[in-house]
Design a protein around this motif. Sequence first.
Motif, short mmCIF file in Angstrom:
data_model
loop_
_atom_site.label_atom_id
_atom_site.label_comp_id
_atom_site.label_asym_id
_atom_site.label_seq_id
_atom_site.Cartn_x
_atom_site.Cartn_y
_atom_site.Cartn_z
N ARG A 1 -16.20 -12.32 -25.86
CA ARG A 1 -14.86 -12.35 -26.19
C ARG A 1 -14.25 -11.41 -27.24
O ARG A 1 -15.07 -11.33 -28.28
N ILE A 2 -13.36 -10.80 -27.11
CA ILE A 2 -12.54 -9.68 -28.21
C ILE A 2 -11.21 -10.29 -28.41
O ILE A 2 -10.64 -10.35 -27.50
N TYR A 3 -10.86 -10.24 -29.53
CA TYR A 3 -9.51 -10.89 -29.91
C TYR A 3 -8.85 -9.53 -30.55
O TYR A 3 -9.40 -9.03 -31.48
N VAL A 4 -7.44 -9.21 -30.44
CA VAL A 4 -6.69 -8.07 -30.90
C VAL A 4 -5.48 -8.75 -31.26
O VAL A 4 -4.73 -9.80 -30.56
N MET A 5 -4.70 -8.17 -32.17
CA MET A 5 -3.39 -8.47 -32.49
C MET A 5 -2.69 -7.11 -32.60
O MET A 5 -3.15 -6.01 -32.71
N ASP A 6 -1.37 -7.13 -31.95
CA ASP A 6 -0.45 -5.97 -32.03
C ASP A 6 1.02 -6.13 -32.67
O ASP A 6 1.54 -7.07 -32.17
N PHE A 7 0.88 -5.74 -34.13
CA PHE A 7 1.99 -6.37 -34.87
C PHE A 7 3.44 -5.59 -34.24
O PHE A 7 4.46 -6.28 -34.16
N GLY A 8 3.51 -4.45 -33.69
CA GLY A 8 4.66 -4.02 -33.12
C GLY A 8 5.02 -4.77 -32.09
O GLY A 8 6.30 -5.11 -31.79
N LEU A 9 4.32 -5.24 -31.25
CA LEU A 9 4.82 -5.69 -30.06
C LEU A 9 4.79 -7.42 -30.24
O LEU A 9 5.34 -8.14 -29.66
N GLY A 10 4.09 -7.73 -31.28
CA GLY A 10 4.05 -9.33 -31.86
C GLY A 10 3.26 -10.17 -30.67
O GLY A 10 3.56 -11.26 -30.29
N THR A 11 2.17 -9.66 -30.36
CA THR A 11 1.09 -10.31 -29.44
C THR A 11 -0.37 -10.28 -30.34
O THR A 11 -0.82 -9.66 -30.76
N ALA A 12 -0.86 -11.62 -29.70
CA ALA A 12 -2.15 -11.75 -29.93
C ALA A 12 -2.61 -12.05 -28.50
O ALA A 12 -2.15 -12.75 -27.63
N SER A 13 -3.99 -11.38 -28.45
CA SER A 13 -4.64 -11.42 -26.93
C SER A 13 -6.12 -11.57 -27.14
O SER A 13 -6.63 -11.25 -28.20
N ALA A 14 -6.73 -12.27 -26.34
CA ALA A 14 -7.96 -12.40 -26.00
C ALA A 14 -8.66 -11.61 -24.76
O ALA A 14 -7.89 -11.86 -23.70
N ILE A 15 -9.79 -10.99 -24.95
CA ILE A 15 -10.13 -10.13 -23.92
C ILE A 15 -11.49 -10.59 -23.47
O ILE A 15 -12.41 -10.75 -24.44
N ASP A 16 -11.82 -11.04 -22.25
CA ASP A 16 -13.28 -11.46 -21.74
C ASP A 16 -14.00 -10.06 -21.65
O ASP A 16 -13.48 -9.17 -20.88
N HIS B 1 -17.56 -5.45 -17.75
CA HIS B 1 -16.08 -5.29 -17.46
C HIS B 1 -15.24 -6.31 -18.43
O HIS B 1 -15.60 -7.12 -18.85
N MET B 2 -14.00 -5.46 -18.65
CA MET B 2 -12.96 -6.37 -19.53
C MET B 2 -11.84 -6.87 -18.70
O MET B 2 -11.46 -6.54 -17.75
N SER B 3 -11.44 -8.13 -19.17
CA SER B 3 -10.46 -8.85 -18.44
C SER B 3 -9.56 -9.39 -19.46
O SER B 3 -10.14 -10.25 -20.41
N LEU B 4 -8.10 -9.75 -19.16
CA LEU B 4 -7.38 -10.43 -20.15
C LEU B 4 -7.50 -11.76 -19.90
O LEU B 4 -7.36 -12.28 -18.86
N ALA B 5 -7.94 -12.56 -20.88
CA ALA B 5 -8.20 -14.18 -20.89
C ALA B 5 -7.01 -14.67 -21.32
O ALA B 5 -6.28 -15.64 -20.25
#
Length: 150
Positions: A43-58, A63-67
């Motif tokens: 899993r990869i975790y990312v933050m986007d300050f501008g959009l105000g989101t935290a995401s986990a990516i499998d 291949h990658m998919s949004l968890a």
Amino acid sequence: MSVYAIHQGDSKRLTHLDPTPAMKPGQVSYYYAKVSADAANNRIYVMDFGLGTASAIDFRDGHMSLAWKVKQRSNSYITLIGPADKRVFVNANAHSNTETDPTKFDYGPVGANYMDQIQWRDTRTGKLLAASDFYPPSNPAGTVPPGTAA
């Protein structure tokens, strides 16, 4: 923001994912370089300050998919704690009562125009496990200071 994975032995083997494929007019994606990878859970975790989101990516089988993706705004480094089967995502959540444009969040000599809150999330689901009170940011763009939720 796009997240890329490139095979170290063959640069032609790559995959990528954009956690927010379609932005709304006026949205700004930025300050997203502070990712955290969890090899034990693919899993990869990312933050986007501008959009105000935290995401986990499998990341499985090349291949990658949004968890999951949740509302959380931080420019701090992501911290992962706990064993692989009970991993917890820890990061700040910035909020301002006076500033609605995140590109204008500021931490200067007279103080900050926003407050931070520490949030603990279940890495499997993104579910909020605990949150601190809001406090003046102590380490902008750094690591989350150690502590416990009240």
